[in-house]
Enzyme design. Sequence first.
Site, mmCIF file in Angstrom:
data_model
loop_
_atom_site.group_PDB
_atom_site.id
_atom_site.type_symbol
_atom_site.label_atom_id
_atom_site.label_comp_id
_atom_site.label_asym_id
_atom_site.label_seq_id
_atom_site.Cartn_x
_atom_site.Cartn_y
_atom_site.Cartn_z
ATOM 1 N N CYS A 76 55.514 20.361 23.781
ATOM 2 C CA CYS A 76 55.339 21.074 22.513
ATOM 3 C C CYS A 76 53.863 21.167 22.144
ATOM 4 O O CYS A 76 53.067 20.297 22.510
ATOM 5 C CB CYS A 76 56.052 20.341 21.392
ATOM 6 S SG CYS A 76 57.797 20.133 21.695
ATOM 7 N N ARG A 126 50.761 24.477 28.210
ATOM 8 C CA ARG A 126 51.431 23.184 28.172
ATOM 9 C C ARG A 126 52.898 23.305 28.573
ATOM 10 O O ARG A 126 53.541 22.298 28.869
ATOM 11 C CB ARG A 126 51.346 22.610 26.741
ATOM 12 C CG ARG A 126 49.945 22.294 26.305
ATOM 13 C CD ARG A 126 49.856 22.158 24.814
ATOM 14 N NE ARG A 126 50.478 20.962 24.306
ATOM 15 C CZ ARG A 126 49.853 19.813 24.084
ATOM 16 N NH1 ARG A 126 48.575 19.709 24.350
ATOM 17 N NH2 ARG A 126 50.483 18.775 23.609
ATOM 18 N N TRP A 167 59.151 22.726 23.646
ATOM 19 C CA TRP A 167 59.635 22.391 24.987
ATOM 20 C C TRP A 167 60.866 21.539 24.729
ATOM 21 O O TRP A 167 60.749 20.389 24.319
ATOM 22 C CB TRP A 167 58.554 21.618 25.728
ATOM 23 C CG TRP A 167 58.671 21.613 27.209
ATOM 24 C CD1 TRP A 167 58.323 22.626 28.062
ATOM 25 C CD2 TRP A 167 59.138 20.545 28.043
ATOM 26 N NE1 TRP A 167 58.541 22.249 29.358
ATOM 27 C CE2 TRP A 167 59.044 20.975 29.377
ATOM 28 C CE3 TRP A 167 59.635 19.268 27.790
ATOM 29 C CZ2 TRP A 167 59.416 20.185 30.448
ATOM 30 C CZ3 TRP A 167 60.004 18.478 28.860
ATOM 31 C CH2 TRP A 167 59.900 18.934 30.170
ATOM 32 N N ASN A 169 55.506 17.580 17.114
ATOM 33 C CA ASN A 169 55.360 17.322 18.548
ATOM 34 C C ASN A 169 55.623 15.827 18.747
ATOM 35 O O ASN A 169 55.006 15.009 18.072
ATOM 36 C CB ASN A 169 53.932 17.696 18.977
ATOM 37 C CG ASN A 169 53.639 17.324 20.409
ATOM 38 O OD1 ASN A 169 54.546 17.026 21.178
ATOM 39 N ND2 ASN A 169 52.367 17.352 20.765
ATOM 40 N N GLY A 170 56.573 15.486 19.613
ATOM 41 C CA GLY A 170 56.916 14.079 19.834
ATOM 42 C C GLY A 170 58.428 13.917 19.844
ATOM 43 O O GLY A 170 59.164 14.900 19.968
ATOM 44 N N GLU A 204 48.254 16.191 48.493
ATOM 45 C CA GLU A 204 47.836 17.118 47.443
ATOM 46 C C GLU A 204 48.124 18.576 47.853
ATOM 47 O O GLU A 204 48.576 19.378 47.036
ATOM 48 C CB GLU A 204 46.345 16.902 47.140
ATOM 49 C CG GLU A 204 45.734 17.816 46.107
ATOM 50 C CD GLU A 204 46.409 17.768 44.734
ATOM 51 O OE1 GLU A 204 47.250 16.894 44.501
ATOM 52 O OE2 GLU A 204 46.105 18.650 43.921
ATOM 53 N N LYS A 258 50.527 21.053 45.714
ATOM 54 C CA LYS A 258 50.091 22.369 45.217
ATOM 55 C C LYS A 258 51.038 23.452 45.710
ATOM 56 O O LYS A 258 51.435 24.331 44.962
ATOM 57 C CB LYS A 258 48.669 22.713 45.690
ATOM 58 C CG LYS A 258 47.510 22.006 45.066
ATOM 59 C CD LYS A 258 47.213 22.348 43.640
ATOM 60 C CE LYS A 258 47.983 21.452 42.707
ATOM 61 N NZ LYS A 258 47.322 20.236 42.276
ATOM 62 N N GLU A 281 54.589 23.256 44.052
ATOM 63 C CA GLU A 281 54.515 23.455 42.609
ATOM 64 C C GLU A 281 54.404 24.936 42.227
ATOM 65 O O GLU A 281 55.052 25.382 41.289
ATOM 66 C CB GLU A 281 53.278 22.692 42.119
ATOM 67 C CG GLU A 281 53.001 22.757 40.664
ATOM 68 C CD GLU A 281 51.808 21.870 40.273
ATOM 69 O OE1 GLU A 281 50.886 21.698 41.101
ATOM 70 O OE2 GLU A 281 51.805 21.375 39.139
ATOM 71 N N HIS A 329 58.727 9.197 62.739
ATOM 72 C CA HIS A 329 59.682 8.179 62.273
ATOM 73 C C HIS A 329 60.775 8.802 61.409
ATOM 74 O O HIS A 329 61.288 8.159 60.500
ATOM 75 C CB HIS A 329 58.939 7.082 61.499
ATOM 76 C CG HIS A 329 57.940 6.349 62.349
ATOM 77 N ND1 HIS A 329 58.304 5.452 63.330
ATOM 78 C CD2 HIS A 329 56.589 6.426 62.398
ATOM 79 C CE1 HIS A 329 57.224 4.988 63.937
ATOM 80 N NE2 HIS A 329 56.167 5.572 63.389
ATOM 81 N N LYS A 380 52.046 21.317 31.530
ATOM 82 C CA LYS A 380 50.713 20.856 31.911
ATOM 83 C C LYS A 380 50.545 19.373 31.617
ATOM 84 O O LYS A 380 50.052 18.628 32.452
ATOM 85 C CB LYS A 380 49.651 21.670 31.153
ATOM 86 C CG LYS A 380 48.217 21.281 31.473
ATOM 87 C CD LYS A 380 47.834 21.652 32.885
ATOM 88 C CE LYS A 380 46.415 21.282 33.232
ATOM 89 N NZ LYS A 380 46.177 21.342 34.683
HETATM 90 O O1 M6R Z 1 47.091 14.953 33.046
HETATM 91 P P1 M6R Z 1 47.391 14.084 34.237
HETATM 92 O O2 M6R Z 1 46.301 14.052 35.214
HETATM 93 O O3 M6R Z 1 47.822 12.707 33.836
HETATM 94 O O4 M6R Z 1 48.648 14.767 34.926
HETATM 95 C C1 M6R Z 1 49.316 14.150 35.988
HETATM 96 C C2 M6R Z 1 50.252 15.105 36.658
HETATM 97 O O5 M6R Z 1 51.253 15.515 35.759
HETATM 98 C C3 M6R Z 1 49.530 16.349 37.193
HETATM 99 O O6 M6R Z 1 48.489 16.002 38.040
HETATM 100 C C4 M6R Z 1 50.516 17.243 37.959
HETATM 101 O O7 M6R Z 1 50.962 16.612 39.105
HETATM 102 C C5 M6R Z 1 49.836 18.580 38.287
HETATM 103 N N1 M6R Z 1 50.558 19.655 37.679
HETATM 104 C C6 M6R Z 1 49.752 18.859 39.739
HETATM 105 O O8 M6R Z 1 49.089 20.068 39.989
#
Ligand code: M6R
Length: 579
Positions: free
Chosen positions: A2, A27, A71, A97-98, A452, A456, A459, A475, A574
């Site tokens: 949110c 977000r 959200w 928000n919360g 990573e 990416k 995602e 394995h 985000k």
């Molecule tokens: O804000 P943060 O670095 O704590 O976020 C951690 C993860 O949620 C964030 O890195 C997420 O994996 C990304 N969307 C990946 O691209």
Amino acid sequence: MCGIVGYAGRRKAAPLIVDGLRRLEYRGYDSFGVATVGPHVEVYKRCGRIPASLPESRAMKGSLGIGHTRWATHGAPSDTNAHPHTDCTGRIAVVHNGIIENYASLRKRLGRKGHTFRSETDTEVIAHLIEEEYDGDLLGAVEGAVKSLEGSYAILAVAEGDRRIVAARCASPLVLGLGDGETLAASDLTPLLEYTERVIFAEDGDIIAITPQGAEIRNNGEAVERPVELVNWCADDVKKGGFEHFMLKEIYEQPRVFYETARTADPAPLLDLLRETPALTIVACGTSYHAGLIGMYLLEEFAEIPVRVELASEFRYAVPPVRNPVLAITQSGETADTLWALRAAKARNCPTVALTNVMGSTVTRLADAAIFTRAGPEVGVAATKSFIAQLAVFLALADRLGQGRLAASLGNAHLAIGDLLREDVGEAVALLRGARSIFYVGRGPFYPVALEGALKMKEISYIHAEGYAAGELKHGPFALLTPETPVVALCFPGPAYRVMISNIKEMKARGAPVLGIGVPGDRELGEVVDLFLPVPGDDPVVQVLTSSVLVQLLAYHTAKSLETDIDRPRNLAKSVTVE
Ligand code: M6R
């Protein structure tokens, strides 16, 4: 997650608030809404995305108002469950928000007193609690209402006939922007940048009366002063600036981000702790966790400091018996799992440091000290420049602890990253875009690069992708290798080179097409793989950086060719502010 925006000033509030909500879209959200106070409280809220043009907002009267992107947590996404929520009379409106943990019992209690609920949300109880307390003074009513709340909240409330927004904060972010004859409030800095650089970060327990002239803050019934801070982000940072997507813009910002962070971020808080106690535990999630793994290789190799890296979501529930410093890495500074891990470390009396990109974020309040990256606001859900900035801090730290052994890498990496951005990945995308599943493999510090790269890819392109330590493929995952399962192999000169070449041959023998990433002119690698992508960099540290950027480009261009929603991938937010 949110997002909230409030405005008290001289302009028409609703269109300005909607614009602010657009800045918070990154977000993640499923519905939105605005309430303004003119002669009456007007509310407009809808399920779905904010349309490009919203004439309804222009029709709303008043230069004071609040807005929200939701959200869904309690109750499905719907017009009714969208915020703002109002009391029984419709004269009080609230955004939140919360999560209100005790909303069910409050709802029962208020129901018995005759309050009528319209939504399924936890938030609506706040509007009715304020109604219970309200005797013409909104500040006092909010102050009274929050005493009944358990959980986390950043609340903005307005009431008919009151020229203030009243805000309250407990464990959810809230920042105030002080403009010229106008004051804003928001979940983060991005909606404020257009209007001011002067901000106040609210603290837990703050109850705030917001007027066009500024903000009066109370905590525990007493008036308090909070420092006014100057933000070094600017409004253009949250615009696409000619790029098709924020993610691409942020990828292209990386040479500058690396350069600035490497030179200006101050690792002193951690440096001092590690000189005293040479051992480190890192907690983080997602991409920040991968940065932590690379940091581990750097600190162990160049500074001989043993490092353990833990997923923050695991750490909280199985806290290892550590006494050494704990570093929480989080771009947003608001990731719930990371914050809980940090609290767990503090409960063990570990010294704590945060590595974050966002000043005033919750992690900076929680940790004993903070180190700031200089990535600027990152809008794309996929973390890119914040990752490179986190690595820049680790390089600077390892260099300081390792008697300057990384000086050359620190000095040149931004140039190599700039060169990498000219790489053509068209053929590689053609190889990857039709895959059902992709494996990324590497060894040593290139293993987290593989993790990573896979993160990416899955995602933003929605193609299943897994990162593996190259030696682990045989394995189990070997059973999955087919001509439809490409492998991206990170293979660089160094102790693991020969075994990587053998691994690649084994993968090819199982029919998997292999895309090799290595150094320019590596003929041996070029001959064993189906497609070879060289990356610039004179040493392994710079190669880690350039190959990290290359896997970002692979993911971006593959997702683009598949026409996915790159900046706002489905089901993701985000900042993940729930456990
Ligand atoms: O804000 P943060 O670095 O704590 O976020 C951690 C993860 O949620 C964030 O890195 C997420 O994996 C990304 N969307 C990946 O691209």
